[in-house]
Design a protein around this motif. Structure first.
Motif, short mmCIF file in Angstrom:
data_model
loop_
_atom_site.label_atom_id
_atom_site.label_comp_id
_atom_site.label_asym_id
_atom_site.label_seq_id
_atom_site.Cartn_x
_atom_site.Cartn_y
_atom_site.Cartn_z
N VAL B 33 0.84 -1.20 0.00
CA VAL B 33 0.00 0.00 0.00
C VAL B 33 0.87 1.24 0.00
O VAL B 33 2.06 1.19 0.30
CB VAL B 33 -0.95 0.04 1.22
N LYS B 34 0.23 2.36 -0.30
CA LYS B 34 0.97 3.63 -0.34
C LYS B 34 1.30 4.10 1.07
O LYS B 34 0.63 3.75 2.04
CB LYS B 34 0.11 4.69 -1.01
N ALA B 35 2.35 4.95 1.14
CA ALA B 35 2.68 5.62 2.40
C ALA B 35 1.61 6.67 2.68
O ALA B 35 0.77 6.95 1.82
CB ALA B 35 4.04 6.29 2.27
N ALA B 36 1.60 7.23 3.85
CA ALA B 36 0.62 8.27 4.15
C ALA B 36 1.20 9.25 5.15
O ALA B 36 2.03 8.87 5.99
CB ALA B 36 -0.64 7.64 4.72
N GLU B 160 9.44 5.13 0.02
CA GLU B 160 10.90 4.99 -0.10
C GLU B 160 11.61 6.33 0.08
O GLU B 160 12.82 6.38 0.28
CB GLU B 160 11.26 4.42 -1.48
N LEU B 161 10.86 7.42 -0.03
CA LEU B 161 11.44 8.75 0.16
C LEU B 161 10.55 9.53 1.13
O LEU B 161 9.78 10.40 0.76
CB LEU B 161 11.55 9.48 -1.20
N PRO B 162 10.62 9.15 2.43
CA PRO B 162 9.78 9.85 3.41
C PRO B 162 10.30 11.27 3.65
O PRO B 162 11.50 11.47 3.81
CB PRO B 162 9.90 8.99 4.67
N ILE B 163 9.41 12.23 3.62
CA ILE B 163 9.80 13.64 3.80
C ILE B 163 9.26 14.13 5.14
O ILE B 163 8.06 13.99 5.42
CB ILE B 163 9.25 14.50 2.65
N ASP B 164 10.14 14.70 5.95
CA ASP B 164 9.68 15.24 7.24
C ASP B 164 9.08 16.62 7.06
O ASP B 164 7.98 16.87 7.52
CB ASP B 164 10.85 15.26 8.23
N VAL B 165 9.82 17.51 6.42
CA VAL B 165 9.29 18.87 6.21
C VAL B 165 9.47 19.26 4.74
O VAL B 165 10.60 19.23 4.24
CB VAL B 165 9.99 19.91 7.11
N ALA B 166 8.35 19.59 4.10
CA ALA B 166 8.43 20.10 2.73
C ALA B 166 8.31 21.62 2.79
O ALA B 166 7.35 22.15 3.36
CB ALA B 166 7.31 19.51 1.89
N PHE B 167 9.30 22.30 2.21
CA PHE B 167 9.24 23.78 2.11
C PHE B 167 8.80 24.10 0.69
O PHE B 167 9.50 23.77 -0.27
CB PHE B 167 10.61 24.38 2.42
N ILE B 168 7.65 24.73 0.57
CA ILE B 168 7.10 24.97 -0.76
C ILE B 168 7.11 26.47 -1.07
O ILE B 168 6.37 27.24 -0.45
CB ILE B 168 5.69 24.38 -0.88
N TYR B 200 2.42 14.18 0.87
CA TYR B 200 2.99 13.08 1.66
C TYR B 200 3.94 13.51 2.76
O TYR B 200 4.29 12.69 3.62
CB TYR B 200 3.69 12.07 0.73
N ALA B 201 4.40 14.77 2.78
CA ALA B 201 5.33 15.18 3.84
C ALA B 201 4.60 15.22 5.17
O ALA B 201 3.40 15.49 5.23
CB ALA B 201 5.90 16.56 3.52
N LYS B 202 5.37 14.99 6.25
CA LYS B 202 4.76 15.03 7.58
C LYS B 202 4.31 16.45 7.90
O LYS B 202 3.29 16.66 8.54
CB LYS B 202 5.76 14.55 8.63
N CYS B 203 5.10 17.42 7.44
CA CYS B 203 4.74 18.83 7.69
C CYS B 203 5.04 19.64 6.43
O CYS B 203 6.07 19.42 5.78
CB CYS B 203 5.54 19.36 8.87
N VAL B 204 4.14 20.57 6.10
CA VAL B 204 4.32 21.38 4.89
C VAL B 204 4.35 22.86 5.26
O VAL B 204 3.41 23.37 5.87
CB VAL B 204 3.18 21.09 3.88
N VAL B 205 5.45 23.52 4.87
CA VAL B 205 5.62 24.95 5.14
C VAL B 205 5.64 25.68 3.81
O VAL B 205 6.51 25.44 2.98
CB VAL B 205 6.93 25.22 5.90
#
Lengths: 292, 517
Positions: B33-36, B160-168, B200-205
């Motif tokens: 299954v997909k990550a979440a 396979e590429l877990p992201i903790d914080v995505a800066f957008i 998918y990132a845990k946190c998005v800024v």
């Protein structure tokens, strides 16, 4: 010296600066019938020596495919021109394009220098005097394979402005074409200077064709395809030429005196024109289903 | 172990849990299954706008050893990556994994953050400028993973590429975290590559220089994915983000290659009503697009969709009514940005929609023709779009693998020589796109068709094309330029090239010339 280069197809003749190794290396890919490695106007005086050496090596070492290799030398009346002739004789390109020719004597003098080296000559008439002496220049020696016209220097000598329509060149162009034909050599037209003006190039080439020119100089690879296309016969013309030659040959075999096709007489000039159409089609790869 | 292209790769690679060798473009079938991202909650009355980047980083809970991500839609005008990294460095956070969706500017400070241990791993980025050299010097503990535009969202979705914080970087954001790229002084058009990171990132800024009142009229990334919004004075240099219209080339060699490509396309029989097409933004691609316009107008053909790097030239095809739809994952010039904002048939899509092989159907599967470039092609038609002739990683695969695998006809347009370096070689330095997905190579000296495509060879024979074998082209290149000496490498692996399905298709070793430099 024979005149065997006279019948060659020269729809497009591409000028390539003789001091630019990258352009010299890539120039064969654009499909020009002739490549003119230039030692004259596109090479600064300080680079003439280096360009001569580069051009000699290029001719001896590179594969130019099926293109005719010509070199535009500096005027033989100049010191640079004399060096060009001496240096280039060892590489023996097919043709020297000779600028600013004004008299038959210039050609005869060059002919004697070249002695037995089989190099043809393409004089450019680019002064009023040169244009008026076209016939004697073209007829001066069998090395002269074609006459060509040079508009920029001609306009300067006449003291007139160049225009897009080119009306100021009409008489001179007509004269050059006429004198070439009168002398049994090909007529080649001047460059079209604005490389970004495709429509202007098309119109100028159509004008040249209408005046009797059989080819045109190109100063950019981007001009080659357009010039080749316009000098290449259309499929209907090719078909007609095939029919004419077939009818003519069959008539000759059967000993018929007056051969006609669709009610029109096929005489020698008609046959010659048909042969030229097929030669042009062959050069363009339009015969035999081959690849260009 | 051996991959399906014949290359040898190591059984184990540092930092990589599993080494699955490339087995064919569609050989691997995913399971599981997909990550979440974690569940979260925002109560009524809570605000998302945060005064400073430092505060947002603190609220995001960024710690040593985590993974941070960025998008590359601001391209060489991006200020956000450096702004964030500088702030993180000031806060003393270290040992981070960096991932970006593509090209981004790499100033001196970025390399310094690597040297100082702020960034210690790179999980997909495009190694332009000094970054490729820094990696070649061995600045990172573990090899960089290189992924395609489809492979990256696949890896994120597969966990396979877990992201903790995505800066957008957001050219426009409203106060509740809806974002778009079409408005604001730093507008860049589509934000398609950032979508997977946001989902998918845990946190998005979100970082914006155009904070507007709620609600935004056009939403690329919705409020449901965004935790914090940070207003700053400037997110980038507009002159380097979406530039003026990219003009057609005047390079005669590129025009010649484009003319041959058009002949190949016509001979393939694919240029028909409902035809779909992708080309890039290079000189050859733009010239192909121009010639294609003329042909479609002459033959009165209307195509289905256009994809790829979208420019004014692509927009022109849409506006002339020659295609129904543009799928835009990245806009390249101001004409494209403006069109995205006004034309409902110009559709913004995510990288996963575009090219991810492991969802329920990406668009590349429906492509008829794609025009791609190459640094090198080998006599097995394998393509390198990653490493230079010195063995240093200098660019990225983009959508190369994805479109080659998905489209019915993949055409590589390349000059026979790049400068004085042959583009057709016995073996490419690095295999990025496998030869079995490449159909035709077009150079100014001839056209080579992959022997696997006998159907195409038969069609090309009647098309007055200068056909040659790929070996002939290689010999021609060697005749012109000589045979360059192959770069030498140490045993240290500095890059892992993933195929779009997550398998390993090749590795990049450290060029010996960069050891101890």
């Amino acid at each position: 010296m024979t005149a065997n280069g006279r019948g060659r197809i020269r729809r497009s003749m591409l000028f390539v600066p003789g001091n630019n190794p990258s352009m010299i290396q890539t120039c064969p890919i654009y499909g020009a019938d002739s490549i003119i490695l230039d030692l004259e106007d596109s090479v600064a005086v300080s680079q003439k020596d280096a360009a001569r050496r580069l051009v000699v090596h290029a001719i001896l070492e590179l594969d130019f495919g099926g293109a005719e290799i010509a070199v535009r030398i500096n005027s033989p009346l100049t010191e640079e021109g004399q060096k060009d002739i001496e240096t280039l004789m060892e590489a023996a390109p097919s043709v020297f394009v000779v600028p600013k020719v004004e008299s038959a004597e210039e050609i005869l003098d060059l002919d004697s220098k070249l002695s037995a080296v089989p190099i043809g000559l393409l004089p450019i008439l680019e002064t009023p005097k040169g244009v008026l002496h076209g016939e004697e220049i073209a007829s001066s020696c069998p090395r002269v394979w074609a006459l060509s016209f040079g508009a920029e220097d001609y306009a300067t000598a006449m003291g007139v402005e160049r225009t897009r329509a080119g009306r100021e060149l009409f008489t001179a162009r007509s004269l050059v074409a006429m004198q070439a034909k009168a002398s049994g050599v090909a007529a080649l037209d001047t460059v079209f200077a604005d490389v970004n003006d495709e429509e202007g190039l098309r119109n100028d080439t159509k004008e040249a064709i209408s005046l009797g020119f059989e080819g045109k100089y190109a100063i950019s690879p981007r001009q080659v395809g357009i010039i080749n296309d316009l000098f290449t016969p259309q499929p209907a013309e090719i078909e007609k030429a095939k029919q004419i030659l077939e009818t003519y040959r069959s008539g000759v075999e059967r000993g018929i005196g007056a051969i006609a096709l669709d009610g029109r007489m096929i005489d020698a000039p008609v046959v010659q024109r048909a042969e030229r159409v097929l030669a042009l089609a062959q050069a363009a790869g339009l015969l035999g289903g081959g690849m260009e | 172990m051996k991959v399906a292209t014949g290359r040898q790769i190591p059984d184990q690679i540092p930092g990589r849990r599993e080494v699955r060798p490339y087995a064919g473009p569609f050989a691997f079938v995913p399971t599981g299954v997909k990550a979440a991202p974690p569940l979260s909650m925002v109560r009524p009355g809570e605000k998302k706008v945060v005064d400073s980047l430092r505060e947002a980083i603190r609220l995001a809970g960024l710690k040593d050893g985590m993974t941070i991500s960025f998008h590359h839609h601001l391209r060489f005008g991006d200020h956000v990556i450096n702004m964030v990294l500088d702030t993180i460095a000031e806060m003393g956070i270290k040992d981070l994994t960096f991932t970006a969706t593509g090209h981004h500017p790499v100033p001196e400070s970025f390399i310094k953050h690597m040297e100082d241990g702020v960034i210690t791993r790179i999980e997909h980025a495009v190694l332009v400028d000094q970054l490729g050299v820094a990696v070649a010097r061995g600045l990172l503990k573990e090899p960089v993973t290189i992924r395609s535009h489809g492979g990256r969202p696949r890896a994120i979705e597969a966990g396979e590429l877990p992201i903790d914080v995505a800066f957008i970087a957001a050219p426009t954001a409203d106060t509740y975290g809806n974002l778009n790229g079409i408005d604001g002084p730093s507008h860049c058009g589509s934000l398609g590559y950032a979508v997977a990171d946001a989902q998918y990132a845990k946190c998005v800024v979100a970082v914006t220089d155009n904070l507007v009142p709620y609600p935004l009229r056009y939403i690329s990334i919705p409020q449901t994915n965004v935790d914090y919004v940070v207003p700053v004075s400037k997110i980038g240099d507009p002159t380097k983000i979406a530039t003026g219209a990219i003009r057609k080339t005047s390079n005669p060699r590129d025009i010649l290659i484009a003319q041959q490509i058009i002949k190949v396309m016509e001979a393939s029989g694919l240029v028909q009503p409902r035809f779909s097409f992708q080309a890039g933004t290079g000189g050859v691609s733009l010239a192909v697009t121009q010639f294609l316009t003329e042909i479609m107008q002459q033959r009165d053909i209307r195509g289905s969709f256009l994809m790829g790097g979208i420019t004014g030239s692509t927009v022109g095809l849409l506006e002339k009514g020659l295609f129904d739809i543009i799928f835009d994952v990245q806009s390249f010039d101001l004409d494209a940005v403006a069109s995205l904002g006004r034309n409902p048939n110009h559709c913004e899509v995510s990288a996963s929609f575009y090219a991810n092989p492991h969802n329920k159907g990406c668009v590349v599967n429906l492509l008829d023709v794609v025009i791609l470039s190459a640094l090198e092609v080998d006599t097995k038609f394998n393509v390198n779009v990653l490493t230079g002739s010195d063995g240093v990683m200098r660019t990225g695969p983009g959508g190369h693998q994805d479109t080659a695998a998905g489209s019915k006809l993949t055409i590589i347009g390349t000059p026979l020589l790049h400068g004085r370096i042959p583009a057709i070689v016995d073996d490419v330095v690095t295999v990025v796109t496998p030869g079995e997905t490449v159909d035709v190579v077009v150079t100014e000296y001839g056209v080579a068709v992959n022997p696997l495509r006998q159907d195409l060879i038969d069609r090309m024979k009647d098309a007055r094309l200068p056909l040659a074998s790929i070996e002939d082209l290689k010999l021609k290149a060697e005749k012109l330029a000589g045979k360059p000496k192959a770069p030498e490498f140490t045993d240290q692996i500095v890059g892992v090239v993933e195929y779009r399905d997550g398998s390993v298709i090749d590795v990049v070793r450290q060029p010996r010339s960069w050891v101890d430099r």
